[in-house]
Scaffold this active site. Structure first.
Site, mmCIF file in Angstrom:
data_model
loop_
_atom_site.group_PDB
_atom_site.id
_atom_site.type_symbol
_atom_site.label_atom_id
_atom_site.label_comp_id
_atom_site.label_asym_id
_atom_site.label_seq_id
_atom_site.Cartn_x
_atom_site.Cartn_y
_atom_site.Cartn_z
ATOM 1 N N GLU A 96 20.414 -35.942 43.086
ATOM 2 C CA GLU A 96 21.651 -36.509 42.592
ATOM 3 C C GLU A 96 22.495 -35.771 41.588
ATOM 4 O O GLU A 96 22.095 -35.180 40.809
ATOM 5 C CB GLU A 96 21.279 -37.974 41.949
ATOM 6 C CG GLU A 96 20.690 -38.862 42.998
ATOM 7 C CD GLU A 96 20.428 -40.315 42.376
ATOM 8 O OE1 GLU A 96 19.648 -40.949 42.791
ATOM 9 O OE2 GLU A 96 21.292 -40.763 41.507
ATOM 10 N N CYS A 117 27.214 -34.968 35.736
ATOM 11 C CA CYS A 117 25.561 -35.086 35.141
ATOM 12 C C CYS A 117 24.830 -34.232 36.533
ATOM 13 O O CYS A 117 24.753 -34.771 37.496
ATOM 14 C CB CYS A 117 25.439 -36.390 35.167
ATOM 15 S SG CYS A 117 23.628 -36.881 34.912
ATOM 16 N N CYS A 124 10.265 -35.835 38.477
ATOM 17 C CA CYS A 124 9.859 -35.250 37.004
ATOM 18 C C CYS A 124 8.396 -35.563 36.677
ATOM 19 O O CYS A 124 7.834 -36.359 37.013
ATOM 20 C CB CYS A 124 10.918 -35.928 36.013
ATOM 21 S SG CYS A 124 10.717 -35.507 34.375
ATOM 22 N N CYS A 128 7.744 -40.751 32.107
ATOM 23 C CA CYS A 128 8.438 -41.764 30.981
ATOM 24 C C CYS A 128 8.164 -43.149 31.694
ATOM 25 O O CYS A 128 8.668 -43.324 33.101
ATOM 26 C CB CYS A 128 9.712 -41.802 30.552
ATOM 27 S SG CYS A 128 9.882 -39.822 29.743
ATOM 28 N N CYS A 131 11.351 -44.782 33.564
ATOM 29 C CA CYS A 131 12.276 -43.989 34.443
ATOM 30 C C CYS A 131 12.204 -43.648 35.731
ATOM 31 O O CYS A 131 11.137 -43.577 36.274
ATOM 32 C CB CYS A 131 12.551 -42.381 33.695
ATOM 33 S SG CYS A 131 13.378 -41.325 34.425
ATOM 34 N N SER A 213 19.852 -32.054 27.932
ATOM 35 C CA SER A 213 19.130 -33.443 27.215
ATOM 36 C C SER A 213 17.581 -33.262 27.770
ATOM 37 O O SER A 213 17.170 -32.805 28.702
ATOM 38 C CB SER A 213 19.811 -34.646 28.144
ATOM 39 O OG SER A 213 18.961 -35.942 27.617
ATOM 40 N N HIS A 238 14.224 -42.918 22.165
ATOM 41 C CA HIS A 238 13.658 -44.072 22.750
ATOM 42 C C HIS A 238 12.289 -44.677 21.886
ATOM 43 O O HIS A 238 12.078 -45.743 22.564
ATOM 44 C CB HIS A 238 13.375 -43.747 24.194
ATOM 45 C CG HIS A 238 14.512 -43.066 25.084
ATOM 46 N ND1 HIS A 238 15.589 -43.122 24.885
ATOM 47 C CD2 HIS A 238 14.004 -42.318 26.197
ATOM 48 C CE1 HIS A 238 16.132 -42.563 25.722
ATOM 49 N NE2 HIS A 238 15.491 -42.096 26.684
ATOM 50 N N CYS A 355 20.551 -42.483 36.862
ATOM 51 C CA CYS A 355 20.397 -41.147 37.510
ATOM 52 C C CYS A 355 19.089 -41.105 38.270
ATOM 53 O O CYS A 355 18.063 -41.311 37.414
ATOM 54 C CB CYS A 355 20.801 -39.853 36.637
ATOM 55 S SG CYS A 355 21.747 -38.763 37.744
#
Ligand code: SAH
Ligand code: SF4
Length: 373
Positions: A96, A117, A124, A128, A131, A213, A238, A355
């Protein structure tokens, strides 16, 4: 190991690597610059458009390179301020890319700044718990050419949305590497991509307008600080204590706050610019005033900006955002102590922060479709 695509993505070539490739073929070196001008300055969508190149060279290019290694599957243009592009890579992986048209503070509703973005990995590995991108783990790293291709696809989409003369092709203001994936876990490809994005023979986009990031890979933050190009840094915190952060971000076990915070501080000092701490507000997880006070102390100590983002619900996950009163109370703790903090409220940010969700939805639909046949 991931199998390689049949052809090299042209968008992964630097001027030097392309010079070498054309020289090996017995062509003069200046052809490399001409080819890249067609890609980035004139945004050619086919080899045939590259009319100042000999036909034989064009045929060789077509045999050797993929001009656009990410094809557009869906452009979800929304009535508010964001567009989401769903792109497919050569192995059918979906990624994306999001265009955010953000109304600037003080400018009222006028949509002024355009931020793109981009993603760096398919899935990933960081795990986390809140997410969508990490739910199915990491499928593979994206190549430099695939990372750059997202920005060209954005340019194509924008050029089509607002037809204009070739001389004023669409542009954007900021790039945030905040899409799917942990950028610093795909370091070499990321740096090659950002070099291409930055170079005057590439997209010519200033490093200071590019924010990387990370979930907090401390040694890679130190490496990023040493890069000649001064990128901006955002860290997904976070959790303002190791206890809370470890509960939701497994990376905190490898790089707990006593390791992470000095790396952030060193980055900020090296570049003389504020680092951003991203803090998603998740109800009953990290939204207590105690967390707010701990975050305030960290931000003051690091002289960092804090970006508070109310959590976006992910289908299948139990987390929720706190109500507006609680969000405000959290933000007030920071602001009252002079911490520079933004609390994201505008609708547009939801798509950016979430995202990974459009891809997840499409992957799930595809899987569902396969099951039923
Ligand atoms: N892997 C990098 C960059 C991609 S994630 C990182 O973690 O920083 C981009 C940002 O979106 C991160 O701050 C991430 O924590 C946040 N995010 C992920 N899921 C979210 C959700 N459901 N709601 C709001 N923000 C989310
Ligand atoms: Fe990966 Fe970032 Fe999502 Fe964590 S928040 S799983 S690091 S994409």
């Amino acid at each position: 190991m991931t199998p390689a695509p049949a052809k090299r993505p042209l968008t992964g070539e630097t001027l030097d690597s392309l010079r070498l490739a054309v020289a090996e073929r017995g062509e003069p070196e200046f052809r490399a610059k001409q080819i890249l001008d067609w890609v980035y300055k004139k945004r050619a969508r086919s080899w045939d458009e590259m009319t100042n190149l000999p036909k034989g060279l064009r045929a060789w290019l077509a045999d050797t390179f993929t001009l656009m290694p990410a094809s557009l599957v869906l452009n979800r243009h929304s009535a508010d301020v964001t567009d989401k592009l769903l792109l497919e890579l050569w192995d059918k992986s979906l990624i994306e890319t999001v265009i955010i048209r953000a109304p600037q503070e003080g400018v009222g509703m006028e949509c002024s700044r355009k931020t793109i973005c981009i993603s760096t990995q398919v899935g990933c590995a960081m795990g986390c718990v809140f997410c969508a991108s990490g739910l199915a783990g990491l499928r593979r790293d994206m190549s430099a050419g695939e990372i750059v291709a997202q920005l060209l696809q954005v340019c194509y989409a924008e050029d089509e949305r607002t037809p204009r003369a070739r001389a004023e092709l669409a542009s954007f203001d900021n790039i945030v590497v905040m899409g799917m994936g942990e950028p610093l876990a795909n370091y070499e490809a990321l740096m090659r991509a950002l070099t291409i994005v930055n170079a005057d023979w590439g997209l010519g986009f200033g490093a200071r307008r590019i924010t990387v990031s990370t979930s907090g890979l401390a040694p890679k933050i130190a490496r990023l600080a040493d890069e000649a190009l001064g990128f901006r840094l955002a860290v997904s915190l976070h959790g303002a204590t190791d206890e809370v952060r470890s509960r939701i971000m497994p990376v905190n076990k490898a790089y707990p706050l006593p390791k992470l915070l000095p790396a952030i501080r060193a980055f900020g000092e090296r570049h003389g610019r504020m680092v951003t701490l991203e803090f998603i507000l998740i109800e009953d997880v990290n939204d207590s005033l105690e967390q707010a006070r701990a975050l305030r102390d960290i931000a003051l100590d690091l002289h960092a900006h804090v970006n508070l983002i109310p959590y976006n619900t992910v289908e299948g996950l139990p987390w929720r955002r706190p109500d507006a009163v609680r969000q405000q109370a959290f933000a007030d703790v920071l602001r009252k102590s002079g911490v520079s903090a933004t609390l994201r409220r505008e609708k547009g940010h939801e798509i950016a922060a979430a995202c990974g969700q459009l891809r997840l939805k499409t992957e799930r639909e595809r899987a569902g479709g396969e099951d039923s046949t």
